[in-house]
Design an enzyme around this catalytic site. Structure first.
Site, PDB file in Angstrom:
ATOM      1  N   SER A 174       0.848  -1.182   0.000  1.00  0.00           N
ATOM      2  CA  SER A 174       0.000   0.000   0.000  1.00  0.00           C
ATOM      3  C   SER A 174       0.885   1.235   0.000  1.00  0.00           C
ATOM      4  O   SER A 174       2.108   1.133   0.057  1.00  0.00           O
ATOM      5  CB  SER A 174      -0.921  -0.008   1.226  1.00  0.00           C
ATOM      6  OG  SER A 174      -0.144   0.215   2.387  1.00  0.00           O
ATOM      7  N   LYS A 175       0.223   2.385  -0.025  1.00  0.00           N
ATOM      8  CA  LYS A 175       0.956   3.648  -0.164  1.00  0.00           C
ATOM      9  C   LYS A 175       1.976   3.883   0.941  1.00  0.00           C
ATOM     10  O   LYS A 175       2.955   4.586   0.732  1.00  0.00           O
ATOM     11  CB  LYS A 175      -0.022   4.826  -0.229  1.00  0.00           C
ATOM     12  CG  LYS A 175      -0.519   5.050  -1.644  1.00  0.00           C
ATOM     13  CD  LYS A 175      -1.323   6.324  -1.737  1.00  0.00           C
ATOM     14  CE  LYS A 175      -1.845   6.507  -3.172  1.00  0.00           C
ATOM     15  NZ  LYS A 175      -3.057   7.298  -3.227  1.00  0.00           N
ATOM     16  N   ARG A 176       1.741   3.299   2.115  1.00  0.00           N
ATOM     17  CA  ARG A 176       2.718   3.575   3.180  1.00  0.00           C
ATOM     18  C   ARG A 176       4.054   2.895   2.912  1.00  0.00           C
ATOM     19  O   ARG A 176       5.054   3.199   3.538  1.00  0.00           O
ATOM     20  CB  ARG A 176       2.169   3.189   4.556  1.00  0.00           C
ATOM     21  CG  ARG A 176       2.007   1.724   4.766  1.00  0.00           C
ATOM     22  CD  ARG A 176       1.074   1.498   5.949  1.00  0.00           C
ATOM     23  NE  ARG A 176       0.548   0.165   5.919  1.00  0.00           N
ATOM     24  CZ  ARG A 176       0.885  -0.765   6.795  1.00  0.00           C
ATOM     25  NH1 ARG A 176       1.765  -0.501   7.729  1.00  0.00           N
ATOM     26  NH2 ARG A 176       0.349  -1.958   6.723  1.00  0.00           N
ATOM     27  N   HIS A 177       4.084   1.969   1.953  1.00  0.00           N
ATOM     28  CA  HIS A 177       5.362   1.336   1.597  1.00  0.00           C
ATOM     29  C   HIS A 177       6.130   2.156   0.567  1.00  0.00           C
ATOM     30  O   HIS A 177       7.323   1.948   0.360  1.00  0.00           O
ATOM     31  CB  HIS A 177       5.112  -0.073   1.039  1.00  0.00           C
ATOM     32  CG  HIS A 177       4.467  -0.996   2.017  1.00  0.00           C
ATOM     33  ND1 HIS A 177       3.206  -1.504   1.852  1.00  0.00           N
ATOM     34  CD2 HIS A 177       4.925  -1.488   3.201  1.00  0.00           C
ATOM     35  CE1 HIS A 177       2.906  -2.274   2.885  1.00  0.00           C
ATOM     36  NE2 HIS A 177       3.921  -2.274   3.713  1.00  0.00           N
TER      37      HIS A 177
END
Ligand code: ZN
Length: 471
Positions: free
Chosen positions: A234-237
């Site tokens: 997801s975007k946090r990666h």
């Protein structure tokens, strides 16, 4: 386009091309609640930029159109009614609050066995309805997935899913089966999140008396969290869309190369692939079941290899907008700078950081001057810098050739090799242990005035430290 979707498209493309098959683009837009303005353009742009060229599709046509599901509404209705006729589907008149939703969790099968005359009366009264799949209450449904092998599911675990919604549109789960049959699709490649829906598709094929296509489900893609654990990408990666990665200066061919390796291994040790090489080597046997982990470092390495392989003229043109040097003293020297950078970056957006020292000398420790192999100490460095300032002040034509001549002759006079001479010079010019390019390159890029200033500042820095030491 999310990397996971692009990976699915890529594997479908590679598989089709490796089998001399056709890669077909179908726009599945029947869930009006999920329609996003501009998303179809993103699909076209991404496929074109990634060089996944489709053989049939809404824009280019083909023998099985229309290729946009919202234009095939009547087809789905006809087939839904056929299933009702066959007893494999039924009308459901239960009103749901979110009529547009495809979700039907926990449906109690209230309308599954309504008497025919009651159904007829309700239809005649104009009551809104959906058509649901009549899932067998007993038995199992099995298929042989080309990646996951034989899979068997108890029918009792499946719900009577909606096939046709009250607005007359099919659900994705129904439309894909009808279209895949009508379009003569032989192989379906999709993410393993669809594994749980697959038995319902198989039951639909069986109810119609159609042959089911072959299924290839791909492993999920995880990302690595800060604490080392993994979870769904997801975007946090980091950037997770193709567009975002391209905006960061990854090459489409680098991204494609990397994501081909997310869940697939070639037979060879090869890691860097062109599209043609991927097509030649792709095989379903190399697709894994276990989740893949998106590794941004590996992506950077793969992309860096592709950047290094670029035609230098292409690099000069495409990397320039990322460099941030327009209108600065470096713009006229971009060609030279680009030649130093091409093999030293993982993505175009690395460039500003790599060249920041040219705009502003970072603070540095004089410890950098001390280098055993070059027999460089603070004393020798100060002396060399003094000589270099003297010699370079006399250089009129600030070209790479003249600078090399000046430094080579100075080295000769001092009885040094070029390396030990240029070590302190490069440190004073950059304040860095490692730089793109050597002392001569940096002298040239900085220009005479700035170079002489940095060299003199280096001498001062060393003498200041020596004074402190002596105290
Ligand atoms: Zn009902």
């Amino acid at each position: 386009m999310h990397i996971g979707n692009l990976r699915t498209a890529l594997f479908a493309y590679l598989f089709a091309k490796s089998q001399n098959g056709k890669f077909i683009l179908r726009i599945e837009d029947t869930d009006q609640g999920r329609y996003v303005e501009g998303s179809i353009d993103v699909i076209y742009d991404t496929l074109r930029t990634a060089k996944l060229f489709h053989d049939e599709g809404p824009d280019i046509g083909g023998g099985y159109g229309p290729y946009t599901q919202s234009e095939r509404k009547d087809i789905y209705r006809k087939y839904a009614l056929e299933l009702v006729e066959k007893g494999a589907a039924y009308y459901c008149f239960c009103q749901k609050e979110d009529k547009d939703s495809d979700s039907q969790e926990g449906y109690d099968r209230h309308c599954r066995n309504l008497p025919p005359e009651e159904v007829k009366a309700l239809l005649e009264s104009g009551k809104p309805y959906v058509i649901r799949q009549r899932i067998p209450l007993e038995g199992t449904t099995s298929w042989n997935d080309l990646v996951y092998g034989e899979i068997s599911v108890d029918n009792s675990t499946l719900d009577d899913q909606v096939l046709l919604k009250s607005d007359g549109m099919p659900t994705y789960n129904f439309a894909n089966v009808v279209d895949d049959h009508l379009m003569d699709i032989t192989h379906i490649i999709r993410g393993s999140e669809y594994l749980s829906s697959n038995p319902k598709y198989i039951l639909l094929y069986q109810a119609f008396g159609w042959e089911a296509p072959a299924y290839i489900h791909l492993p999920i893609i995880n990302g690595r969290n800060a604490d080392g654990s993994i979870s769904k990408l997801s975007k946090r990666h980091g950037a997770v869309s193709f567009q975002a990665l391209v905006e960061q200066g990854y090459l489409p061919e680098g991204i494609i190369n990397y994501i081909a390796l997310l869940g697939w291994s070639p037979k060879s040790e090869q890691e860097i692939f062109s599209m043609d090489e991927l097509i030649a080597q792709f095989s379903v046997a190399g697709v894994h079941k276990s989740p893949a982990v998106f590794d941004y470092q590996k992506l950077g390495w793969v992309n860096g290899q592709h950047i290094t392989m670029l035609d230098p003229q292409v690099f000069i043109r495409d990397a320039f907008p990322f460099a941030g040097i327009r209108g600065t003293f470096l713009e006229p020297k971009w060609q030279k700078l680009a030649s130093l950078l091409q093999s030293r970056i993982t993505k175009y957006s690395d460039i500003p950081e790599k060249i920041a020292f040219l705009f502003r000398l970072p603070e540095y420790s004089t410890g950098l001057y001390i280098h055993k192999k070059n027999k460089s100490t603070l004393e020798t460095s100060a002396a060399i810098l003094g000589k270099a300032v003297e010699r370079l002040s006399d250089v009129e034509d600030w070209s790479e050739e003249s600078l090399l001549d000046a430094m080579t002759s100075l080295a000769g006079e001092l009885g040094l090799k070029l390396g030990p001479l240029t070590w302190p010079v490069r440190i004073a010019l950059s304040g860095l242990m490692a730089t793109p390019g050597g002392a001569i390159d940096i002298l040239y890029l900085l220009g005479k005035e700035e170079s002489l200033k940095r060299l003199s500042d280096g001498i001062q820095l060393i003498s200041k430290e020596n004074l402190v030491d002596e105290k």
